[in-house]
Design a protein around this motif. Structure first.
Motif, mmCIF file in Angstrom:
data_model
loop_
_atom_site.group_PDB
_atom_site.id
_atom_site.type_symbol
_atom_site.label_atom_id
_atom_site.label_comp_id
_atom_site.label_asym_id
_atom_site.label_seq_id
_atom_site.Cartn_x
_atom_site.Cartn_y
_atom_site.Cartn_z
ATOM 1 N N VAL A 83 0.836 -1.145 -0.133
ATOM 2 C CA VAL A 83 -0.170 -0.013 -0.137
ATOM 3 C C VAL A 83 0.881 1.534 -0.029
ATOM 4 O O VAL A 83 2.172 1.289 0.334
ATOM 5 N N ASP A 84 0.331 2.406 -0.282
ATOM 6 C CA ASP A 84 0.897 3.664 -0.550
ATOM 7 C C ASP A 84 0.291 4.534 0.877
ATOM 8 O O ASP A 84 -0.529 3.958 1.511
ATOM 9 N N ILE A 85 0.710 5.626 0.871
ATOM 10 C CA ILE A 85 0.331 6.276 1.976
ATOM 11 C C ILE A 85 -1.247 6.605 2.298
ATOM 12 O O ILE A 85 -1.940 6.330 3.135
ATOM 13 N N GLU A 86 -1.896 6.811 0.909
ATOM 14 C CA GLU A 86 -3.387 7.238 0.882
ATOM 15 C C GLU A 86 -4.083 5.681 1.188
ATOM 16 O O GLU A 86 -4.968 5.804 2.187
ATOM 17 N N GLN A 87 -3.571 4.625 0.695
ATOM 18 C CA GLN A 87 -4.403 3.231 1.066
ATOM 19 C C GLN A 87 -4.041 3.069 2.563
ATOM 20 O O GLN A 87 -4.958 2.631 3.030
ATOM 21 N N ALA A 88 -2.950 3.196 2.948
ATOM 22 C CA ALA A 88 -2.716 2.931 4.381
ATOM 23 C C ALA A 88 -3.478 3.694 5.373
ATOM 24 O O ALA A 88 -3.969 3.304 6.446
ATOM 25 N N ARG A 89 -3.415 4.899 4.790
ATOM 26 C CA ARG A 89 -4.523 5.999 5.927
ATOM 27 C C ARG A 89 -5.935 5.405 5.891
ATOM 28 O O ARG A 89 -6.625 5.366 7.068
ATOM 29 N N ASN A 90 -6.437 5.167 4.652
ATOM 30 C CA ASN A 90 -7.974 4.828 4.798
ATOM 31 C C ASN A 90 -8.050 3.499 5.640
ATOM 32 O O ASN A 90 -9.066 3.323 6.325
ATOM 33 N N PHE A 91 -7.141 2.687 5.524
ATOM 34 C CA PHE A 91 -7.401 1.281 6.110
ATOM 35 C C PHE A 91 -7.030 1.356 7.505
ATOM 36 O O PHE A 91 -8.102 1.149 8.420
ATOM 37 N N LEU A 92 -6.226 2.133 7.794
ATOM 38 C CA LEU A 92 -5.910 2.472 9.374
ATOM 39 C C LEU A 92 -7.100 3.124 10.115
ATOM 40 O O LEU A 92 -7.630 2.822 11.017
ATOM 41 N N ILE A 93 -7.446 4.298 9.453
ATOM 42 C CA ILE A 93 -8.601 5.060 10.145
ATOM 43 C C ILE A 93 -9.884 4.042 10.151
ATOM 44 O O ILE A 93 -10.583 4.057 10.987
ATOM 45 N N THR A 94 -10.219 3.445 9.132
ATOM 46 C CA THR A 94 -11.275 2.443 9.184
ATOM 47 C C THR A 94 -11.253 1.591 10.357
ATOM 48 O O THR A 94 -12.397 1.363 11.118
ATOM 49 N N CYS A 95 -10.150 0.884 10.325
ATOM 50 C CA CYS A 95 -10.044 0.182 11.625
ATOM 51 C C CYS A 95 -9.917 0.702 13.019
ATOM 52 O O CYS A 95 -10.592 0.150 13.996
ATOM 53 N N SER A 96 -9.279 1.718 12.961
ATOM 54 C CA SER A 96 -9.498 2.756 14.478
ATOM 55 C C SER A 96 -10.935 3.189 14.811
ATOM 56 O O SER A 96 -11.181 2.944 15.762
#
Length: 201
Positions: A83-96
């Motif tokens: 993943v890139d930063i955008e994909q990592a951000r979206n997934f991390l926020i979703t899980c959080s």
């Protein structure tokens, strides 16, 4: 006679050690686990199971601050995606946000929370990105995304130095706003956060 005395001393020492060991183990078993830790487990265990099943993750560890109440909750996952930063951000926020929603909608744990609504400052969530060989991803991709103490960190792995290197940091609130722009359905924790911000402005 001397040998007999030596054997007797050794035997007595072993028996004494066993007695202390049994007493210590028994004490540990009788120690009562605080009810708020049980409530926290009743939230995090299903959450971990669901996240692993829904997103093909592996549980990597966890913990938190539970000295007098539920101060913070820490969970770490492994993903095999690139993943890139955008994909990592979206997934991390979703899980959080999913974790915060489950915490804040639990009536049982609410009286034991350090603060309510429980916010991004009360969780630490790590998503580690490994390749198929269970080693950190190539530096072209994010190796770890972390939500901690109100901030989000993105790191790559330097294979020469064998260490993670943070390449970008942003506030959790900024990361949340960016992620929300891709998703109009806001979880419980997000709605609370937005309402509070609107009252201040």
């Amino acid at each position: 006679m001397k040998k007999f005395m030596l054997y007797a001393v050794v035997a007595a020492t072993i028996l004494l050690g066993l007695a202390f060991t049994v007493k210590w183990d028994k004490s540990d078993q009788n120690e009562e686990v605080p009810i708020y830790i049980k409530y926290a487990d009743s939230i995090t265990n299903p959450y971990i199971k669901d996240m692993c099943k829904q997103h093909n993750l592996s549980y990597f560890g966890g913990g938190g601050g539970f000295l007098y109440n539920v101060e913070n909750i820490n969970i770490k996952f492994i993903s095999k995606k690139q993943v890139d930063i955008e994909q990592a951000r979206n997934f991390l926020i979703t899980c959080s946000e999913e974790l915060l929603e489950r915490i804040n909608t639990s009536d049982k744990i609410r009286p034991y929370l350090d603060h309510y609504p429980f916010t991004k400052k009360g969780i630490q969530l790590d998503i580690c990105y490994f390749d198929q060989k269970r080693t950190w991803n190539n530096p072209r991709f994010i190796a770890q995304a972390t939500a901690s103490n109100g901030y989000v960190y993105y790191a790559v792995f330097d294979h020469k130095k064998r260490e993670l290197k943070t390449i970008y940091k942003e506030s959790y609130q900024d990361a949340l706003k960016i992620a929300q722009s891709h998703n109009g359905n806001l979880p419980f924790a997000s709605r609370i956060s937005i309402k509070r911000n609107n009252k201040k402005t």
